[in-house]
Design a protein around this motif. Structure first.
Motif, short mmCIF file in Angstrom:
data_model
loop_
_atom_site.label_atom_id
_atom_site.label_comp_id
_atom_site.label_asym_id
_atom_site.label_seq_id
_atom_site.Cartn_x
_atom_site.Cartn_y
_atom_site.Cartn_z
N PHE A 85 82.63 -9.42 25.09
CA PHE A 85 82.28 -8.22 24.36
C PHE A 85 80.79 -8.17 24.06
CE2 PHE A 85 86.66 -9.45 23.36
CZ PHE A 85 87.33 -8.34 23.84
N LEU A 216 93.08 -11.37 19.99
CA LEU A 216 92.61 -10.62 21.16
C LEU A 216 93.59 -9.51 21.53
CD1 LEU A 216 90.62 -10.27 23.50
CD2 LEU A 216 91.90 -12.00 24.76
N THR A 220 92.83 -5.49 21.11
CA THR A 220 92.87 -4.70 22.35
C THR A 220 93.82 -3.52 22.21
OG1 THR A 220 92.40 -6.67 23.69
CG2 THR A 220 93.36 -4.76 24.81
N ARG A 223 92.38 -0.88 19.80
CA ARG A 223 91.00 -0.49 20.08
C ARG A 223 90.75 0.99 19.83
NH1 ARG A 223 87.98 -0.88 25.99
NH2 ARG A 223 86.02 0.13 25.35
#
Length: 233
Positions: A85, A216, A220, A223
């Motif tokens: 990122f 994670l 995700t 998001r």
């Protein structure tokens, strides 16, 4: 040459806070590595070639016979996946770095990323050299600290219990500063909640990898909502 010197002088004051932190953390790393039987030259080599901060502390525990290489690879991926990122957000700033670009990618640590995002090159200073020297100085601080720690560990014998907490303390400070500096606390809350859940389920010896994977996955999937929230604020 004058242009390069101007950029170096302009970059140095921005790196002083990192210098203070990296020297102490580097010393802690060097001492711990020496305690495992590796001389200061190994601390310098790892900090020059690997330069992975928290992963270097984790790697100390892998420097023993019989370690599963797949476990090492997966742990390295999960510990450093945040750099994906970082890298995406640096695509534009690094676009015109020329021959300096490979080193800028290699040297993108947490603290360097923070400085590159916030520091502004003064008027009349080449921005490309300015950013380059921020990254270079930060790594030099880490290398010097590692060397000092390795030498101290060889010359002085003392109990190293608790020294490895230095990196945890650094990330705690970063978390507190980021919490205070932004109104968007959802990612931090997700990280804390996922870690607490995995700690309860897997125990203190096995919760880190599941927690990182859950963080994670959660970020995700969320998001879109997080970006909408950021736009609204």
């Amino acid at each position: 040459m004058t242009e390069i010197k101007k950029a170096l002088r302009a970059a140095f004051p921005h790196t002083v806070p990192v210098m203070v932190g990296y020297l102490f953390l580097g010393v802690a790393f060097g001492v711990l590595l020496q305690a495992k039987g590796f001389g200061f030259q190994w601390a310098v080599l790892m900090s020059a070639v690997i330069y992975a901060g928290s992963m270097q502390f984790v790697a100390i525990n892998f420097l023993v016979p019989g370690v599963n290489l797949l476990q090492v690879a997966f742990m390295t991926l999960m510990v450093n996946v945040r750099h994906v990122f970082y890298g995406l957000s640096m695509l534009e700033p690094f676009r015109n770095m020329g021959k300096r670009k490979p080193y800028m990618i290699f040297s993108l640590s947490d603290e360097t990323f923070s400085l590159l995002c916030s520091a502004k090159a003064p008027e009349g200073v080449d921005r490309r050299w300015f950013l380059f020297f921020i990254a270079l100085l930060d790594q030099l601080y880490w290398i010097i600290g590692s060397a000092l720690g390795g030498l101290a560990g060889a010359l002085l014998r003392f109990d190293t219990t608790g020294i490895d907490f230095a990196m945890t303390a650094l990330f705690t400070v970063i978390l507190v500063e980021q919490w205070r500096g932004t109104k968007r606390h959802a990612p931090a809350v997700v990280g804390l909640a996922a870690s607490a859940l995995c700690l309860a389920v897997f125990g203190p010896d096995r919760f880190i990898l599941p927690a990182m994977g859950l963080i994670l996955l959660s970020l995700t999937l969320a998001r879109g909502k997080l970006e909408e929230g950021g736009g609204a604020s």
